[in-house]
Design an enzyme around this catalytic site. Sequence first.
Site, PDB file in Angstrom:
ATOM      1  N   HIS A 259     -17.262   2.951   6.461  1.00 37.98           N
ATOM      2  CA  HIS A 259     -16.919   4.350   6.710  1.00 37.98           C
ATOM      3  C   HIS A 259     -17.067   4.734   8.184  1.00 37.98           C
ATOM      4  O   HIS A 259     -16.284   5.525   8.717  1.00 37.98           O
ATOM      5  CB  HIS A 259     -17.800   5.248   5.836  1.00 37.98           C
ATOM      6  CG  HIS A 259     -17.174   6.545   5.478  1.00 37.98           C
ATOM      7  ND1 HIS A 259     -17.367   7.166   4.264  1.00 37.98           N
ATOM      8  CD2 HIS A 259     -16.345   7.368   6.156  1.00 37.98           C
ATOM      9  CE1 HIS A 259     -16.691   8.299   4.223  1.00 37.98           C
ATOM     10  NE2 HIS A 259     -16.067   8.449   5.369  1.00 37.98           N
TER      11      HIS A 259
ATOM     12  N   ASN B 233     -12.955   5.222  11.224  1.00 36.00           N
ATOM     13  CA  ASN B 233     -13.615   5.876  12.363  1.00 36.00           C
ATOM     14  C   ASN B 233     -14.109   4.886  13.418  1.00 36.00           C
ATOM     15  O   ASN B 233     -15.092   5.155  14.107  1.00 36.00           O
ATOM     16  CB  ASN B 233     -14.781   6.751  11.876  1.00 36.00           C
ATOM     17  CG  ASN B 233     -14.323   7.878  10.984  1.00 36.00           C
ATOM     18  OD1 ASN B 233     -13.452   8.657  11.361  1.00 36.00           O
ATOM     19  ND2 ASN B 233     -14.880   7.952   9.786  1.00 36.00           N
TER      20      ASN B 233
ATOM     21  N   LYS C 154     -15.390   3.617   0.119  1.00 37.37           N
ATOM     22  CA  LYS C 154     -15.989   3.331   1.427  1.00 37.37           C
ATOM     23  C   LYS C 154     -17.498   3.118   1.329  1.00 37.37           C
ATOM     24  O   LYS C 154     -18.175   3.761   0.522  1.00 37.37           O
ATOM     25  CB  LYS C 154     -15.703   4.480   2.394  1.00 37.37           C
ATOM     26  CG  LYS C 154     -14.231   4.860   2.500  1.00 37.37           C
ATOM     27  CD  LYS C 154     -14.012   6.024   3.443  1.00 37.37           C
ATOM     28  CE  LYS C 154     -12.592   6.554   3.338  1.00 37.37           C
ATOM     29  NZ  LYS C 154     -12.394   7.342   2.093  1.00 37.37           N
TER      30      LYS C 154
ATOM     31  N   LYS D 199      -5.484  15.913   1.381  1.00 36.44           N
ATOM     32  CA  LYS D 199      -6.381  16.323   0.303  1.00 36.44           C
ATOM     33  C   LYS D 199      -5.935  17.668  -0.265  1.00 36.44           C
ATOM     34  O   LYS D 199      -5.574  18.580   0.484  1.00 36.44           O
ATOM     35  CB  LYS D 199      -7.812  16.407   0.829  1.00 36.44           C
ATOM     36  CG  LYS D 199      -8.812  17.042  -0.148  1.00 36.44           C
ATOM     37  CD  LYS D 199      -9.103  18.490   0.195  1.00 36.44           C
ATOM     38  CE  LYS D 199     -10.061  19.144  -0.804  1.00 36.44           C
ATOM     39  NZ  LYS D 199     -10.310  20.567  -0.509  1.00 36.44           N
TER      40      LYS D 199
ATOM     41  N   TYR E  32     -18.809  11.027  -0.658  1.00 38.57           N
ATOM     42  CA  TYR E  32     -18.173  12.253  -1.142  1.00 38.57           C
ATOM     43  C   TYR E  32     -18.871  12.796  -2.390  1.00 38.57           C
ATOM     44  O   TYR E  32     -18.684  13.969  -2.735  1.00 38.57           O
ATOM     45  CB  TYR E  32     -16.696  12.011  -1.465  1.00 38.57           C
ATOM     46  CG  TYR E  32     -15.841  11.580  -0.303  1.00 38.57           C
ATOM     47  CD1 TYR E  32     -16.298  11.637   1.015  1.00 38.57           C
ATOM     48  CD2 TYR E  32     -14.549  11.097  -0.522  1.00 38.57           C
ATOM     49  CE1 TYR E  32     -15.507  11.226   2.071  1.00 38.57           C
ATOM     50  CE2 TYR E  32     -13.746  10.696   0.536  1.00 38.57           C
ATOM     51  CZ  TYR E  32     -14.227  10.745   1.820  1.00 38.57           C
ATOM     52  OH  TYR E  32     -13.433  10.323   2.859  1.00 38.57           O
TER      53      TYR E  32
ATOM     54  N   TRP F 106     -11.965  13.862  -0.054  1.00 41.48           N
ATOM     55  CA  TRP F 106     -13.101  14.377   0.724  1.00 41.48           C
ATOM     56  C   TRP F 106     -13.211  15.887   0.521  1.00 41.48           C
ATOM     57  O   TRP F 106     -12.226  16.619   0.616  1.00 41.48           O
ATOM     58  CB  TRP F 106     -12.899  14.057   2.196  1.00 41.48           C
ATOM     59  CG  TRP F 106     -13.981  14.569   3.097  1.00 41.48           C
ATOM     60  CD1 TRP F 106     -15.329  14.488   2.902  1.00 41.48           C
ATOM     61  CD2 TRP F 106     -13.807  15.257   4.337  1.00 41.48           C
ATOM     62  NE1 TRP F 106     -16.013  15.062   3.951  1.00 41.48           N
ATOM     63  CE2 TRP F 106     -15.104  15.549   4.844  1.00 41.48           C
ATOM     64  CE3 TRP F 106     -12.679  15.647   5.079  1.00 41.48           C
ATOM     65  CZ2 TRP F 106     -15.298  16.221   6.048  1.00 41.48           C
ATOM     66  CZ3 TRP F 106     -12.892  16.306   6.276  1.00 41.48           C
ATOM     67  CH2 TRP F 106     -14.176  16.583   6.758  1.00 41.48           C
TER      68      TRP F 106
ATOM     69  N   ASP G 255      -7.828   7.938  -2.552  1.00 45.94           N
ATOM     70  CA  ASP G 255      -8.815   7.597  -1.525  1.00 45.94           C
ATOM     71  C   ASP G 255     -10.156   8.230  -1.874  1.00 45.94           C
ATOM     72  O   ASP G 255     -10.241   9.452  -2.045  1.00 45.94           O
ATOM     73  CB  ASP G 255      -8.345   8.078  -0.155  1.00 45.94           C
ATOM     74  CG  ASP G 255      -9.333   7.723   0.942  1.00 45.94           C
ATOM     75  OD1 ASP G 255      -9.286   6.576   1.423  1.00 45.94           O
ATOM     76  OD2 ASP G 255     -10.160   8.584   1.304  1.00 45.94           O
TER      77      ASP G 255
ATOM     78  N   LEU H  91      -3.269  17.344   8.054  1.00 46.36           N
ATOM     79  CA  LEU H  91      -2.866  18.734   8.267  1.00 46.36           C
ATOM     80  C   LEU H  91      -3.821  19.462   9.211  1.00 46.36           C
ATOM     81  O   LEU H  91      -3.594  20.630   9.535  1.00 46.36           O
ATOM     82  CB  LEU H  91      -2.797  19.486   6.930  1.00 46.36           C
ATOM     83  CG  LEU H  91      -2.046  18.789   5.785  1.00 46.36           C
ATOM     84  CD1 LEU H  91      -2.003  19.694   4.558  1.00 46.36           C
ATOM     85  CD2 LEU H  91      -0.649  18.379   6.198  1.00 46.36           C
TER      86      LEU H  91
ATOM     87  N   ASN I 201       2.931  17.743  -1.154  1.00 43.89           N
ATOM     88  CA  ASN I 201       2.566  16.757  -0.140  1.00 43.89           C
ATOM     89  C   ASN I 201       3.190  15.390  -0.377  1.00 43.89           C
ATOM     90  O   ASN I 201       3.241  14.563   0.540  1.00 43.89           O
ATOM     91  CB  ASN I 201       1.036  16.614  -0.079  1.00 43.89           C
ATOM     92  CG  ASN I 201       0.355  17.844   0.475  1.00 43.89           C
ATOM     93  OD1 ASN I 201       0.969  18.660   1.159  1.00 43.89           O
ATOM     94  ND2 ASN I 201      -0.924  18.001   0.173  1.00 43.89           N
TER      95      ASN I 201
ATOM     96  N   MET J 281       0.857  -1.186   0.000  1.00 40.32           N
ATOM     97  CA  MET J 281       0.000   0.000   0.000  1.00 40.32           C
ATOM     98  C   MET J 281       0.891   1.233   0.000  1.00 40.32           C
ATOM     99  O   MET J 281       1.813   1.339   0.812  1.00 40.32           O
ATOM    100  CB  MET J 281      -0.884  -0.010   1.251  1.00 40.32           C
ATOM    101  CG  MET J 281      -1.803   1.191   1.393  1.00 40.32           C
ATOM    102  SD  MET J 281      -2.768   1.050   2.928  1.00 40.32           S
ATOM    103  CE  MET J 281      -3.876   2.447   2.727  1.00 40.32           C
TER     104      MET J 281
ATOM    105  N   THR K 129      -5.030  21.600  -5.614  1.00 46.57           N
ATOM    106  CA  THR K 129      -4.073  22.566  -6.139  1.00 46.57           C
ATOM    107  C   THR K 129      -2.803  21.840  -6.564  1.00 46.57           C
ATOM    108  O   THR K 129      -2.208  21.114  -5.763  1.00 46.57           O
ATOM    109  CB  THR K 129      -3.728  23.623  -5.075  1.00 46.57           C
ATOM    110  OG1 THR K 129      -4.941  24.229  -4.615  1.00 46.57           O
ATOM    111  CG2 THR K 129      -2.791  24.672  -5.635  1.00 46.57           C
TER     112      THR K 129
END
Length: 304
Positions: free
Chosen positions: A111, A151, A78, A250, A51, A23, A46, A201, A260, A15, A253
């Site tokens: 999810h 979650n 998900k 996410k 979404y 999201w 992801d 972040l 990232n 992975m 830009t």
Amino acid sequence: MNERRTVALFNGDLMPTVGLGTWKSEKSKVGDAVRTAIACGYRHIDCAAIYGNEEEIGVALADAMQSVKRSDLFITTKLWNTDHHPDRVQPALEKSLRLLKLEYVDLYLMHWPMALKDDGGFDTETLFTHTWKMMELLVYSRLTRHIGLSNFNMDQVAEIFTYARIPPSVLQVENHPYLVQPELVDYCLGNDVQVTAYCPLARADFPRPDRPGNLLEHPTIVSIAKAHSATPAQVLVRYHLERGITTIPKSVTTARIQENNQVYHFSLSSDEMSSLNAMDVGWRVLANERDQDHPLFPFPPVKS
């Protein structure tokens, strides 16, 4: 220096350590974000049914697979809370596959542990144990290579282990220096469950009065970034890699998508990691107050 760009799941499948989160990515922008990400080296995307942008992502994936092999990509999506009933689990994944223009996903996550009715009311009769049994069948049907959770708290992950024929490959949870969750992370990694950090972040789209502050402007993070000729965002992404956690920042830009994923040229010292861990105040971007009265709600309640 940890330069690994992949981690091994419990069966040896790989992975990618950094993926693109989608999201809250607008439909008009998410396709180009996915194309940009894959072009600059991302191999993990992801997604999630809730979404509302899987169709646009599917078009972008089809474009990308003109030059990148499907087997080189790792696609996650998900199962939403209204589809927990056993009769709805496989149709929900099949719908996501149609939208994503894929024959299978690499990872299918539950999810949330709570089931909801179509009108948003609580479904307290459908338990995540029922849902998991149907998700296992998706692996046998080759509609997904792996199944996992999102979650869930530590007790809920442990409950899955008590009856699972196929163990969860991944737990995806919010994680960043304001929400370190060391016990949960250690438990999962110690039981061969990879942890993926969302909101790495801690950018709050729905800020609450208790928000500690912008992580990207925190003096500790700014200082560490300066020491490594990196950006604060890169430090936060790198923070998760140092802990053995994968992460899915996410962005739509181009410059930030590239930034990232450029986190393999430096490492964080044990002192720097300790400083970041010491920022933990148990604060969540996604507190999900709406569902906190559900009996299977996984987090301590937040009162606004």
